[in-house]
Scaffold this motif. Structure first.
Motif, PDB file in Angstrom:
ATOM      1  N   TYR A   4       1.007  -1.270  -0.343  1.00  0.00           N
ATOM      2  CA  TYR A   4       0.247  -0.228  -0.412  1.00  0.00           C
ATOM      3  C   TYR A   4       1.031   1.582   0.181  1.00  0.00           C
ATOM      4  O   TYR A   4       2.163   1.457   0.410  1.00  0.00           O
ATOM      5  CB  TYR A   4      -0.989  -0.203   1.312  1.00  0.00           C
ATOM      6  N   SER A   5       0.217   2.435  -0.187  1.00  0.00           N
ATOM      7  CA  SER A   5       1.231   3.843  -0.883  1.00  0.00           C
ATOM      8  C   SER A   5       0.745   4.799   0.694  1.00  0.00           C
ATOM      9  O   SER A   5      -0.923   4.451   1.691  1.00  0.00           O
ATOM     10  CB  SER A   5       0.835   4.553  -1.672  1.00  0.00           C
ATOM     11  N   HIS A   6       1.758   5.139   1.470  1.00  0.00           N
ATOM     12  CA  HIS A   6       1.452   6.584   2.472  1.00  0.00           C
ATOM     13  C   HIS A   6       1.941   7.470   2.286  1.00  0.00           C
ATOM     14  O   HIS A   6       3.395   7.557   1.892  1.00  0.00           O
ATOM     15  CB  HIS A   6       2.132   4.943   3.870  1.00  0.00           C
ATOM     16  N   ASN A   7       1.245   8.830   2.921  1.00  0.00           N
ATOM     17  CA  ASN A   7       1.854   9.672   2.466  1.00  0.00           C
ATOM     18  C   ASN A   7       1.465  10.815   3.825  1.00  0.00           C
ATOM     19  O   ASN A   7       0.217   9.980   4.343  1.00  0.00           O
ATOM     20  CB  ASN A   7       1.615  10.645   0.787  1.00  0.00           C
ATOM     21  N   THR A   8       2.601  10.782   4.478  1.00  0.00           N
ATOM     22  CA  THR A   8       2.728  11.527   6.105  1.00  0.00           C
ATOM     23  C   THR A   8       2.217  13.424   5.564  1.00  0.00           C
ATOM     24  O   THR A   8       1.434  13.340   6.995  1.00  0.00           O
ATOM     25  CB  THR A   8       4.249  12.207   6.602  1.00  0.00           C
ATOM     26  N   GLY A   9       1.542  13.434   4.754  1.00  0.00           N
ATOM     27  CA  GLY A   9       1.136  14.603   4.370  1.00  0.00           C
ATOM     28  C   GLY A   9       1.215  15.993   3.267  1.00  0.00           C
ATOM     29  O   GLY A   9       0.933  16.098   2.426  1.00  0.00           O
ATOM     30  N   LEU A  10       2.295  16.296   3.731  1.00  0.00           N
ATOM     31  CA  LEU A  10       2.506  16.818   2.235  1.00  0.00           C
ATOM     32  C   LEU A  10       4.166  16.465   1.923  1.00  0.00           C
ATOM     33  O   LEU A  10       4.706  17.587   1.102  1.00  0.00           O
ATOM     34  CB  LEU A  10       3.317  18.296   2.613  1.00  0.00           C
ATOM     35  N   GLN A  11       4.591  15.408   1.883  1.00  0.00           N
ATOM     36  CA  GLN A  11       5.336  14.739   0.604  1.00  0.00           C
ATOM     37  C   GLN A  11       4.881  14.776  -0.338  1.00  0.00           C
ATOM     38  O   GLN A  11       3.963  14.519  -1.359  1.00  0.00           O
ATOM     39  CB  GLN A  11       5.329  12.568   1.168  1.00  0.00           C
ATOM     40  N   ASN A  12       6.232  14.943  -1.543  1.00  0.00           N
ATOM     41  CA  ASN A  12       5.613  15.165  -3.204  1.00  0.00           C
ATOM     42  C   ASN A  12       5.309  13.668  -3.865  1.00  0.00           C
ATOM     43  O   ASN A  12       4.190  13.902  -4.393  1.00  0.00           O
ATOM     44  CB  ASN A  12       7.155  15.200  -3.227  1.00  0.00           C
ATOM     45  N   GLN A  13       5.393  12.686  -3.100  1.00  0.00           N
ATOM     46  CA  GLN A  13       5.312  11.259  -3.893  1.00  0.00           C
ATOM     47  C   GLN A  13       4.959  10.474  -2.587  1.00  0.00           C
ATOM     48  O   GLN A  13       5.936  10.312  -1.637  1.00  0.00           O
ATOM     49  CB  GLN A  13       6.137  10.377  -4.244  1.00  0.00           C
TER      50      GLN A  13
END
Length: 349
Positions: free
Chosen positions: A114-123
């Motif tokens: 799965y994908s995960h982004n902490t908030g403001l990561q570009n990717q």
């Protein structure tokens, strides 16, 4: 949409109050635009003369074109930087986008991806775990692929056993993709490196020894970002071998605009080849029996009249979602032993 309406929709009354007087200068409504490079080029199309004065702009790297682009950019950013509301809009949008995001987990073998982004990561970062209760591991962080952030993760396809990950990368916004393969347990890339891929994904064989993909001929030096792309071919890449050794599965030298996408059925018995021409959702369908050595590629639907999206199969019976006689789509089955349209069955109208 006016600036006031846009900010009202995004940020509410508090930000609207900040749209009054600002220390920033007002945008210049009448900037002096630079003159682009021109030429006296005239093409003759079957006796019709067509002027093309801006032909020099087709060379994006010429000094004249670069100078014109830089002058245009200066006008653009001088205008944008002078907008009083710009800072408030940026601040509010940043606040709205700054939240943790998770992609839907997909399971292959005994692993979840799965994908995960902490908030403001570009990717978003690609994570993997063997249990939804376990601490996930970082499998691939595309934010670390380039110091300038110009390399984008375009696609990822785990093998059926979840032990390998084929993934595509694009640089500087180009449609060209380079594909690599990562050992999931080790978190390291194998030596496999595929280039000149565009408008294609990968489809693994069930033994995990390789995958099908489409690629174009290697462009001439300097033409990779300029020239038109024709004559895509469908290949099979076996892991551990050079791309030059990839096996050609299907091509149509007489149809330079056709593009091919190979899909291995869930039972591993067939390769479904979806043929596209341009961007219209109308496809031809071919297939190959993977249980037989050197089996021919067979035409199943030999026209571009409708959308046919392969769903699954039950042995030699294939299921498709189609808009043929169904503007809102329907599900049909086609028995490859009796492939004529009069034998097609409607499963879901």
């Amino acid at each position: 949409m006016s600036t006031t309406r846009l900010v009202a929709g995004l940020a509410g009354a508090v930000v609207i109050m900040s749209l009054g007087k600002s220390s920033a200068s007002e945008p210049n409504p009448n900037p002096m635009y630079p003159q682009p490079p021109r030429s006296d080029t005239i093409d003759d199309y079957h006796g019709v003369k067509v002027a093309d004065p801006y032909r020099p702009l087709e060379d994006p790297d010429s000094p004249e074109t670069r100078a014109w682009i830089e002058a245009e950019n200066k006008i653009t950013f001088d205008f944008l930087n002078a907008i009083p509301a710009r800072s408030a809009i940026k601040t509010r949008l940043t606040e709205l986008w700054d939240y943790e995001k998770f992609g839907i987990p997909a399971k292959e073998g005994d692993r979840y991806f799965y994908s995960h982004n902490t908030g403001l990561q570009n990717q978003s970062v690609i994570k993997t775990t063997k249990s939804l209760d376990a601490e996930p591991e970082t499998l691939l962080d595309p934010n670390t692929l380039s110091a300038k952030g110009t390399v984008a993760l375009t696609a990822l396809v785990p093998s059926d056993d979840g032990e390998l990950l084929a993934y595509g990368l694009a640089s500087a916004g180009s449609d060209w993709q380079e594909w690599k393969v990562r050992d999931v347990a080790k978190g390291q890339d194998l030596d496999d490196h595929l280039k000149w891929i565009k408008f294609s994904t990968a489809s693994w064989t069930k033994d995990g020894k390789g995958f099908y993909y489409g690629r174009f001929p290697e462009p001439k030096p300097g033409e990779d970002l300029k020239g038109a792309n024709y004559h895509q071919k469908l290949y099979y890449h076996q892991l551990g071998t050079l791309q030059t050794a990839d096996r050609l599965v299907y091509e149509r030298p007489d149809q330079k605009e056709w593009q091919f996408q190979g899909t291995v059925t869930d039972d591993g018995a067939y390769l479904i080849i979806t043929v596209a021409k341009g961007t219209d959702d109308k496809y031809r369908i071919l297939y190959q029996d993977l249980t037989k050595d050197a089996a021919p590629v067979v035409d199943l639907i030999d026209n571009f009249d409708h959308d046919y999206t392969f769903v699954d199969n039950d042995g030699p019976v294939f299921w498709f979602k189609t808009d043929n006689d169904a503007p809102r789509k329907r599900l049909i089955s086609i028995d490859t032993r009796q492939p004529e349209p009069e034998h097609w069955r409607e499963l879901i109208p």
